[in-house]
Design a protein around this motif. Sequence first.
Motif: not given
Length: 118
Positions: A5-10
């Motif tokens: 996972c390179y990013k988590q949004v909401e």
Amino acid sequence: METLCYKQVEGIRILADVYPVDGQALPTVIFIHGGALIWGSRHDIQPAFVEALNLHGYPVVSIDYRLAPATKLPEILQDVEDAIRWVKAGCSGLVAVDPNQIAVMGSSAGGYLALNSG
């Protein structure tokens, strides 16, 4: 290959498949999938393409990004920028990346996103 996972949004995890090679401070290729910004995934990269790049010593990172129409273009571009930053930082320690030697490429809409990342 390892999926990270390179990013988590909401609460949405945005993933990347990392195809590492052994070595120090390596030039790295980021691949962005096509699909008119509305479909597709990091899995759309051709295995022969990855194998050829790895054979020549290039790690490959194939990324996902949030898709339209739920996500608008500025946020999609931000996903790509965040992926580039993450790769430059070494993909959570998985690859020894030379941050000054990153190639960003893609097919169709991914090519458009790669062009905009410049």
